[in-house]
Structure formats: C-alpha cells, structure tokens
Motif scaffolding. Structure first.
Motif, PDB file in Angstrom:
ATOM      1  N   ALA A  75      52.255  48.796  33.875  1.00 51.94           N
ATOM      2  CA  ALA A  75      53.669  48.771  33.181  1.00 51.94           C
ATOM      3  C   ALA A  75      54.329  49.952  33.909  1.00 51.94           C
ATOM      4  CB  ALA A  75      53.510  48.771  31.611  1.00 51.94           C
ATOM      5  N   ASN A  76      53.787  51.121  34.403  1.00 57.69           N
ATOM      6  CA  ASN A  76      54.555  52.107  34.986  1.00 57.69           C
ATOM      7  C   ASN A  76      54.844  51.835  36.459  1.00 57.69           C
ATOM      8  OD1 ASN A  76      53.438  53.150  32.611  1.00 57.69           O
ATOM      9  ND2 ASN A  76      52.656  55.109  33.707  1.00 57.69           N
ATOM     10  N   VAL A  77      54.646  50.479  36.761  1.00 59.16           N
ATOM     11  CA  VAL A  77      55.149  50.047  38.242  1.00 59.16           C
ATOM     12  C   VAL A  77      56.534  49.401  38.217  1.00 59.16           C
ATOM     13  CG1 VAL A  77      54.591  48.910  40.328  1.00 59.16           C
ATOM     14  CG2 VAL A  77      52.686  50.179  39.286  1.00 59.16           C
ATOM     15  N   HIS A  78      57.528  49.724  38.645  1.00 63.92           N
ATOM     16  CA  HIS A  78      58.647  49.309  38.401  1.00 63.92           C
ATOM     17  C   HIS A  78      59.313  48.666  39.694  1.00 63.92           C
ATOM     18  CE1 HIS A  78      58.500  51.427  34.481  1.00 63.92           C
ATOM     19  NE2 HIS A  78      58.502  52.329  34.958  1.00 63.92           N
ATOM     20  N   PRO A  79      58.995  47.670  40.124  1.00 63.90           N
ATOM     21  CA  PRO A  79      59.530  47.243  41.498  1.00 63.90           C
ATOM     22  C   PRO A  79      60.908  46.467  41.002  1.00 63.90           C
ATOM     23  CG  PRO A  79      58.061  45.258  40.463  1.00 63.90           C
ATOM     24  CD  PRO A  79      58.003  46.808  39.503  1.00 63.90           C
ATOM     25  N   MET A  80      61.841  46.642  41.957  1.00 63.21           N
ATOM     26  CA  MET A  80      63.145  45.891  42.215  1.00 63.21           C
ATOM     27  C   MET A  80      62.983  44.379  42.076  1.00 63.21           C
ATOM     28  SD  MET A  80      65.576  48.350  44.531  1.00 63.21           S
ATOM     29  CE  MET A  80      66.194  49.930  43.735  1.00 63.21           C
ATOM     30  N   PRO A  81      63.821  43.782  41.167  1.00 60.77           N
ATOM     31  CA  PRO A  81      63.640  42.281  41.094  1.00 60.77           C
ATOM     32  C   PRO A  81      64.109  41.602  42.347  1.00 60.77           C
ATOM     33  CG  PRO A  81      65.006  43.164  39.263  1.00 60.77           C
ATOM     34  CD  PRO A  81      64.747  44.225  40.155  1.00 60.77           C
ATOM     35  N   GLY A  82      63.562  40.522  42.593  1.00 65.39           N
ATOM     36  CA  GLY A  82      64.080  39.502  43.706  1.00 65.39           C
ATOM     37  C   GLY A  82      64.258  38.169  43.279  1.00 65.39           C
ATOM     38  N   PRO A  83      64.578  37.314  44.319  1.00 63.73           N
ATOM     39  CA  PRO A  83      64.716  36.081  44.069  1.00 63.73           C
ATOM     40  C   PRO A  83      63.595  35.089  43.319  1.00 63.73           C
ATOM     41  CG  PRO A  83      64.277  36.139  46.203  1.00 63.73           C
ATOM     42  CD  PRO A  83      64.163  37.678  45.663  1.00 63.73           C
ATOM     43  N   SER A  84      62.584  35.576  43.101  1.00 59.92           N
ATOM     44  CA  SER A  84      61.638  35.106  42.213  1.00 59.92           C
ATOM     45  C   SER A  84      61.810  35.233  40.598  1.00 59.92           C
ATOM     46  CB  SER A  84      60.283  35.745  42.354  1.00 59.92           C
ATOM     47  OG  SER A  84      59.862  35.679  43.732  1.00 59.92           O
ATOM     48  N   SER A  85      62.893  36.339  40.154  1.00 58.80           N
ATOM     49  CA  SER A  85      63.159  36.351  39.004  1.00 58.80           C
ATOM     50  C   SER A  85      64.635  36.542  38.528  1.00 58.80           C
ATOM     51  CB  SER A  85      62.588  37.750  38.436  1.00 58.80           C
ATOM     52  OG  SER A  85      62.880  38.864  39.137  1.00 58.80           O
ATOM     53  N   VAL A  86      65.555  36.554  39.724  1.00 63.43           N
ATOM     54  CA  VAL A  86      66.916  36.705  39.511  1.00 63.43           C
ATOM     55  C   VAL A  86      67.787  35.878  40.588  1.00 63.43           C
ATOM     56  CG1 VAL A  86      67.211  38.857  38.124  1.00 63.43           C
ATOM     57  CG2 VAL A  86      67.357  38.993  40.699  1.00 63.43           C
ATOM     58  N   ALA A  87      68.787  35.325  40.208  1.00 64.46           N
ATOM     59  CA  ALA A  87      69.714  34.693  41.126  1.00 64.46           C
ATOM     60  C   ALA A  87      70.148  35.332  42.368  1.00 64.46           C
ATOM     61  CB  ALA A  87      70.550  33.563  40.577  1.00 64.46           C
ATOM     62  N   THR A  88      70.708  36.496  42.198  1.00 59.33           N
ATOM     63  CA  THR A  88      71.292  37.275  43.141  1.00 59.33           C
ATOM     64  C   THR A  88      71.223  38.850  43.238  1.00 59.33           C
ATOM     65  OG1 THR A  88      73.147  37.927  41.744  1.00 59.33           O
ATOM     66  CG2 THR A  88      73.586  35.975  42.811  1.00 59.33           C
ATOM     67  N   PRO A  89      71.273  39.422  44.505  1.00 56.55           N
ATOM     68  CA  PRO A  89      71.107  40.779  44.483  1.00 56.55           C
ATOM     69  C   PRO A  89      71.820  41.802  43.337  1.00 56.55           C
ATOM     70  CG  PRO A  89      71.528  40.088  46.514  1.00 56.55           C
ATOM     71  CD  PRO A  89      71.957  38.994  45.826  1.00 56.55           C
ATOM     72  N   GLU A  90      73.228  41.154  42.817  1.00 59.44           N
ATOM     73  CA  GLU A  90      73.700  41.884  41.886  1.00 59.44           C
ATOM     74  C   GLU A  90      73.098  41.897  40.559  1.00 59.44           C
ATOM     75  OE1 GLU A  90      75.226  40.085  44.190  1.00 59.44           O
ATOM     76  OE2 GLU A  90      76.292  41.758  45.131  1.00 59.44           O
ATOM     77  N   GLU A  91      72.578  40.654  40.320  1.00 58.60           N
ATOM     78  CA  GLU A  91      71.648  40.344  39.116  1.00 58.60           C
ATOM     79  C   GLU A  91      70.471  41.338  38.954  1.00 58.60           C
ATOM     80  OE1 GLU A  91      70.427  36.543  37.354  1.00 58.60           O
ATOM     81  OE2 GLU A  91      72.023  35.650  38.129  1.00 58.60           O
ATOM     82  N   GLY A  92      69.876  41.324  40.134  1.00 55.10           N
ATOM     83  CA  GLY A  92      68.772  42.277  40.295  1.00 55.10           C
ATOM     84  C   GLY A  92      69.138  43.648  40.175  1.00 55.10           C
ATOM     85  N   ALA A  93      70.025  44.128  40.769  1.00 54.46           N
ATOM     86  CA  ALA A  93      70.776  45.386  40.469  1.00 54.46           C
ATOM     87  C   ALA A  93      70.874  45.827  39.108  1.00 54.46           C
ATOM     88  CB  ALA A  93      71.939  45.718  41.609  1.00 54.46           C
ATOM     89  N   ALA A  94      71.623  45.021  38.412  1.00 55.09           N
ATOM     90  CA  ALA A  94      71.964  45.114  36.818  1.00 55.09           C
ATOM     91  C   ALA A  94      70.490  45.264  36.090  1.00 55.09           C
ATOM     92  CB  ALA A  94      72.799  43.852  36.427  1.00 55.09           C
ATOM     93  N   ALA A  95      69.692  44.445  36.493  1.00 57.08           N
ATOM     94  CA  ALA A  95      68.339  44.398  35.772  1.00 57.08           C
ATOM     95  C   ALA A  95      67.593  45.674  36.018  1.00 57.08           C
ATOM     96  CB  ALA A  95      67.575  43.217  36.051  1.00 57.08           C
ATOM     97  N   TYR A  96      67.785  46.075  37.077  1.00 62.28           N
ATOM     98  CA  TYR A  96      67.041  47.368  37.521  1.00 62.28           C
ATOM     99  C   TYR A  96      67.768  48.520  36.990  1.00 62.28           C
ATOM    100  CZ  TYR A  96      63.291  49.737  40.214  1.00 62.28           C
ATOM    101  OH  TYR A  96      62.528  50.786  40.566  1.00 62.28           O
ATOM    102  N   ALA A  97      68.956  48.491  36.846  1.00 60.58           N
ATOM    103  CA  ALA A  97      69.795  49.460  36.283  1.00 60.58           C
ATOM    104  C   ALA A  97      69.565  49.660  34.606  1.00 60.58           C
ATOM    105  CB  ALA A  97      71.180  49.383  36.283  1.00 60.58           C
ATOM    106  N   ALA A  98      69.251  48.558  34.090  1.00 56.73           N
ATOM    107  CA  ALA A  98      68.762  48.547  32.680  1.00 56.73           C
ATOM    108  C   ALA A  98      67.465  49.191  32.298  1.00 56.73           C
ATOM    109  CB  ALA A  98      68.768  47.105  32.154  1.00 56.73           C
ATOM    110  N   VAL A  99      66.438  48.923  33.290  1.00 60.72           N
ATOM    111  CA  VAL A  99      65.153  49.609  33.197  1.00 60.72           C
ATOM    112  C   VAL A  99      65.203  51.048  33.503  1.00 60.72           C
ATOM    113  CG1 VAL A  99      62.701  49.335  33.981  1.00 60.72           C
ATOM    114  CG2 VAL A  99      64.080  47.304  33.804  1.00 60.72           C
ATOM    115  N   LEU A 100      66.066  51.241  34.453  1.00 65.39           N
ATOM    116  CA  LEU A 100      66.072  52.786  34.775  1.00 65.39           C
ATOM    117  C   LEU A 100      66.680  53.339  33.547  1.00 65.39           C
ATOM    118  CD1 LEU A 100      67.558  52.495  38.312  1.00 65.39           C
ATOM    119  CD2 LEU A 100      65.411  53.925  37.846  1.00 65.39           C
ATOM    120  N   ALA A 101      67.748  52.898  32.941  1.00 66.56           N
ATOM    121  CA  ALA A 101      68.374  53.453  31.729  1.00 66.56           C
ATOM    122  C   ALA A 101      67.448  53.886  30.606  1.00 66.56           C
ATOM    123  CB  ALA A 101      69.574  52.805  31.482  1.00 66.56           C
ATOM    124  N   GLU A 102      66.595  52.729  30.231  1.00 70.25           N
ATOM    125  CA  GLU A 102      65.568  52.801  29.290  1.00 70.25           C
ATOM    126  C   GLU A 102      64.569  53.918  29.604  1.00 70.25           C
ATOM    127  OE1 GLU A 102      62.868  49.223  29.285  1.00 70.25           O
ATOM    128  OE2 GLU A 102      64.698  48.146  29.119  1.00 70.25           O
TER     129      GLU A 102
END
Ligand SMILES: O=C1O[C@H](COP(=O)(O)O)[C@@H](O)[C@H](O)[C@H]1O
Length: 264
Positions: A114-141
């Motif tokens: 749970a302490n390993v925070h990879p950036m999302p790719g096409p296995s979980s999101v449709a676009t780099p923008e979606e991946g970026a937004a999801a990662y920003a949310a984890v960072l903010a948490e």
C-alpha cells in the motif's frame, strides 16, 4: 513557457568516476537520507525515477547491507513520471523499479504494498489525463497540512534522471507540460517513446525538500552544463528542477565534462 530557472535552496554538484560508482554512491546517499529522516519523522516520502542511472541506483540499494537498517513500513514510494503502458510492461518505470528493488523490499523487508504508489496506465484508466488526475488525488490524500498547500507530500527525496535533451520526469523541451498547472499532467507526443506518459509538474517537483538529478554519459554533458548555467527551462527542463532545501546533481565524469565550443 519562458520561465527562467528558479532559485531555491542550496545546490551541490557531486562528480563520480563512472556510471557504476555514481549508482553505488547515489544508493548509499539515498539509504543514509532515509535513515536520517526516519530518526526525526515518519513517514518518509521518496520519489523514484526511471532511466539508466535511476534504475541502476535502485539495484545498488537492493544490494546494500544497509537495507535492513531502514524501517520500510514507514516509507512511501512515488514516481516522477511513467510511460503510459499496461501494468507489467517491461518499459514501465514501475516494472523496472519493482524488478530492481521493490519486489524484494515488499517480500523480505516489510515495505507495505500500500506504500508503493505507481502512476496509473492503460490497465486502469483510459487516457494519460485520467491517469494524471487519479495520481493527483492520491498525492493530495497524502499531503499533510504542513506540506505547503501544493497538494503533494513534502517529498524527502525526489530523484530525477535527465535525458540527453535535458528532459526531467516527462517534461520535455518546448512541450506544454512545462507550464502545466496542478501537480500532475498527461503527456502526448513525447519525443522519447512511448509518446504518451504521465508526469509530475514543476509545482510538484519544486515542493520537494530535496531534488536529486542523476545523470551519466557524454551525451548528457551539454545539457548538464546548460542546466547548471541556468538556461531557460523551456529549452532545458532540468534547469527548473530544484528542491526547497537542496538540489543535488549527481554526475559521472562524462556527464560533468565541459563541452567543447562549437567549431567556427
Ligand atoms: O523516459 C525517461 O527518461 C528519463 C532519462 O532516462 P535515461 O535513460 O536517459 O537516464 C528518465 O528520467 C524518466 O524517468 C523516464 O521516463
């Protein structure tokens, strides 16, 4: 896009004889930094990089007798950028980091997955923008109230490789990502394959307590010199990679060599 190189913290340039010694020394520094931080606060936040020296550094950490000295349960690992490729792809920075170090830390040294925070790719999101937004949310948490309001944890060490074109993370010369707002950005048309990526922005990078740029090889020398001279960030993104308290440039002799003046 016409940002001048920002000035923050102290800058140190350390030159090692070759790429192998550079990776060993960077690994020793990283372990010592984590141990030092852990003696005063927890958790420790470290941002990993892909690239040749970045991954060689992780392999050198894995081989160090100091690995058991760290309380890995109190370390969070992030990425500065990721190639937008499916989980497990050998070209993902995450895959390479797991093979070089993280798998053994999770299996044998108590690093929680749970302490390993990879950036999302096409296995979980449709676009780099979606991946970026999801990662920003984890960072903010994980950003604390004392982390300056940027929306990322105050990274204790943020490692960056530098490409021969001067790019850091996936912030390339002349690309719009250089002026992206927020903490993460989706990248299209990267000159280095693959073309789609996710990256931290300069706002996120510059929130780090310490930024360490690792670079080896003669093909990096001209851009290293330009970055250290404070050339415009739009031309040499590495010039904009600075930490709040300290910016370390960890180089081998080839990358640090003065570049010959162009022939007249
Ligand atoms: O594509 C990338 O390249 C850079 C630099 O790589 P190198 O092999 O020239 O050291 C790396 O820092 C970045 O994380 C990665 O995605």
């Amino acid at each position: 896009m016409s940002q001048a190189a920002p000035a923050q913290g102290v800058r140190l340039v350390v030159v090692h004889p070759d790429k192998e010694v550079l990776a060993q020394a960077a690994a020793a520094r990283l372990l010592t930094r984590v141990l030092d931080v852990q003696s005063v606060r927890s958790p420790v936040h470290v941002v990993l990089t892909g690239g040749t020296v970045g991954i060689a550094t992780l392999a050198a950490v894995a081989a160090s007798p100091l690995v058991p000295a760290v309380d890995w349960s109190g370390v969070h690992l992030w990425w500065g950028d990721e190639r937008f490729l499916p989980d497990g792809d050998p070209d993902r920075n995450e895959t390479q980091a797991r093979e070089a170090l993280l798998d053994v830390l999770v299996a044998e040294h108590g690093l929680p997955e749970a302490n390993v925070h990879p950036m999302p790719g096409p296995s979980s999101v449709a676009t780099p923008e979606e991946g970026a937004a999801a990662y920003a949310a984890v960072l903010a948490e994980h950003a604390g109230s004392s982390d300056g309001g940027v929306g990322v944890p105050a990274f204790d060490v943020l490692l960056l490789g530098m490409g021969p074109d001067g790019h850091v993370a996936s912030l390339f010369p002349g690309h719009e990502g250089l002026s992206a707002q927020g903490t993460t950005t989706g990248v299209h048309g990267s000159p280095k394959p693959p073309p789609e990526r996710v990256s931290l922005t300069f706002d996120a990078i510059r929130a780090a307590r310490e930024v360490w740029v690792v670079a080896a090889g003669a093909e990096k020398a001209e851009r290293v010199a330009a970055a250290l001279a404070g050339d415009p960030v739009a031309e040499v993104p590495a010039a904009g990679a600075v930490g709040q308290a300290r910016t370390l440039w960890l180089l081998d002799t080839e990358a640090a060599a003065p570049t010959p003046a162009p022939a007249k």
